[in-house]
Scaffold this active site. Sequence first.
Site, PDB file in Angstrom:
ATOM      1  N   GLU A   1       3.862  -6.188  -7.714  1.00  0.00           N
ATOM      2  CA  GLU A   1       2.824  -7.134  -8.305  1.00  0.00           C
ATOM      3  C   GLU A   1       1.646  -6.493  -7.834  1.00  0.00           C
ATOM      4  O   GLU A   1       0.549  -6.551  -8.504  1.00  0.00           O
ATOM      5  CB  GLU A   1       3.057  -8.488  -8.475  1.00  0.00           C
ATOM      6  CG  GLU A   1       2.765  -9.032  -7.308  1.00  0.00           C
ATOM      7  CD  GLU A   1       3.354 -10.718  -7.239  1.00  0.00           C
ATOM      8  OE1 GLU A   1       2.609 -11.354  -6.529  1.00  0.00           O
ATOM      9  OE2 GLU A   1       4.396 -10.909  -7.929  1.00  0.00           O
TER      10      GLU A   1
ATOM     11  N   ILE B   1       0.311  -9.978   0.397  1.00  0.00           N
ATOM     12  CA  ILE B   1      -0.679  -9.924   1.389  1.00  0.00           C
ATOM     13  C   ILE B   1      -0.589 -10.679   2.541  1.00  0.00           C
ATOM     14  O   ILE B   1      -0.060 -11.657   2.472  1.00  0.00           O
ATOM     15  CB  ILE B   1      -2.049 -10.013   0.676  1.00  0.00           C
ATOM     16  CG1 ILE B   1      -3.291  -9.503   1.393  1.00  0.00           C
ATOM     17  CG2 ILE B   1      -2.120 -11.571   0.039  1.00  0.00           C
ATOM     18  CD1 ILE B   1      -4.694  -9.482   0.405  1.00  0.00           C
ATOM     19  N   GLY B   2      -1.290 -10.062   3.569  1.00  0.00           N
ATOM     20  CA  GLY B   2      -1.002 -11.052   4.910  1.00  0.00           C
ATOM     21  C   GLY B   2      -0.720 -10.275   6.108  1.00  0.00           C
ATOM     22  O   GLY B   2      -0.201  -9.113   5.797  1.00  0.00           O
TER      23      GLY B   2
END
Length: 613
Positions: free
Chosen positions: A233, A211-212
């Site tokens: 994941e 994420i990001g």
Amino acid sequence: MAIALPPEPNWHKLIKSGSRVFVGGTASVPYALVQHLIENSEGFSDIELVHMLALGDTRWAKEKYKRLFKANTFFIGGEAIRRAVDEGRADYTPVFLSEISSLFSDGTLALDAALVNVSPPDEFGYCSLGAAVDISMSAVRNCQQVVAQINPQVPRTAGHSYIHISEITACIEASEPLVEVSPPPIDSVAERIGQYVSMLVDDGATLQFGIGKIPSATLKYLCHHKDLGIHSEMLTDSVIELLSSGAVTNKKKTFHPGKVVTSFAIGSRKLYDLIDNNPHIEFYPSSYVNKPTNIAKNDNMIAINSALEVDLTGQVVADSLGYDFYSGIGGQVDFVTGASISKGGKPIIALPSTAKDETISRITPRISEGAGVVTSRGNVQYVVTEYGIASLKGKSIRERALELIRVAHPKFRAQLLEEVRKHYWVPHYQEKYPTDIPELGAIQLKRLNIQGETFYMRPLNPADERRLQEFFYSHTKETLRLRYNYDPKQMSREKSCNLVSVDQSADVALCIVKQDGSRITIQAVGRFYLEPVSNTCEVAFVTRETQQGKGMASRLLNQLIDIAKARGIEKMMAYVRGENKPMITIFEQANFIRKFTGDPSDIELVLDVANAK
């Protein structure tokens, strides 16, 4: 027939003071259930709450509950948890995400109860763990009591996400939305990193990402790829555009073909709606998704992870800022390992080159005091910043230091080179640090398709020392004689270092390379040498014999002409052996004019740069 639900929890029959209780995490924390425990906690103390990353209101970590609870987290996230860890009211346990389940099953962290957020049961009595199968399923399978929050806003997800209502000891019914996390805005640094990372991804590859900003930017640049797969994941909103573009088909996957495989999702309501009752996206426990041997069953596995800092030997710090623990190991090592042993796999560490408004370099001569290595220097293959791609596999300490200096922020490169010199990783003749060619723009790497093969054009740099030496020794005597006008017998490392250590703001040196995994071979080199007094430059190039006739020299020459024109250079000069007809033709096709010298064995050609097309 309606499915009968278990009774409301009688906490004093389910747990006691000192119990270890698992709490479901990520975006699916059972908040109402935790609050129910708090409201019925009279007489309890010292309950250990074990969890993964927990988003939203982690109220149990607040100071007012310090006698009641002590959190033990496998991944630090959120202000309340981070403050509790910093103040010693909570613990951080570093562990690979793939191995957390074994802590529950072998009794290392034996669980008295598991608190989870689940969907209402279907007609057969099965509830789904929804967006947070991760370690929640392992906790459910290895605890004494399962206590559930029956929540109609939990999506029903495919895969191994189901528990039967008969496995639940007690429950409450409470409708609560999952925590929503909006995609962060993509800044120019993340944009450039995403472009570079996307160049390492071939059609048909299988992806893992987090994420990001950087994953979001990378996935944006993959929308024109073909037949990508996902084994990750985590899913975020970034995957929505990638799926909508048609770039993801999963048909080239060699493990769970045709399916997106994941263990948890963090994003917006749009993402949670996407995974709800979607048979194409399957959720499995982290012990399965993150198992390196399972990851490696995907050919061409691309693992994209981030870091807080990387030292010049390739050690990756990802969970702490000095002595301050910031996040967790998570699945980074699992996927780096899995991608490393995957056929055609590529583990990538992507990070901005600086922090704190460009005052701190994230590429460091040594890891910060107190910081810990998450991914070892032996595992790292690629490190990507907004300044390019460093390829570390098979590189010596000196070579990888030069590779990493090349992708550091320009204002820190001289300092980093001086630091490594103190430790004798760089020889005395290595004096210059890498410089960029401003005229190439923010992305210094250009992907080329030449007769169906992929090559890259980029600046030559000090890390190419050994590659240029190998390039020299690949030439025939005839090529060397035509290029140098004599038959040189040797290219020492020192001489090679001098040729690749170029101040690209004056002279320019470009190369075209072929990259097979971490193996990079130079196929062609073109350069010009500036004569500042006359404002002219001399240009020359050489191509590997096996690549001659494919237009590489013309591509290099045209790029050099563009750079010379942008710099206001008046004329380009070339000196060619009269018998070298192919090279003369290349120059004349670029509008170079022969200059009469009276010596037919040596041809001088001149280009009026300002009027060049």
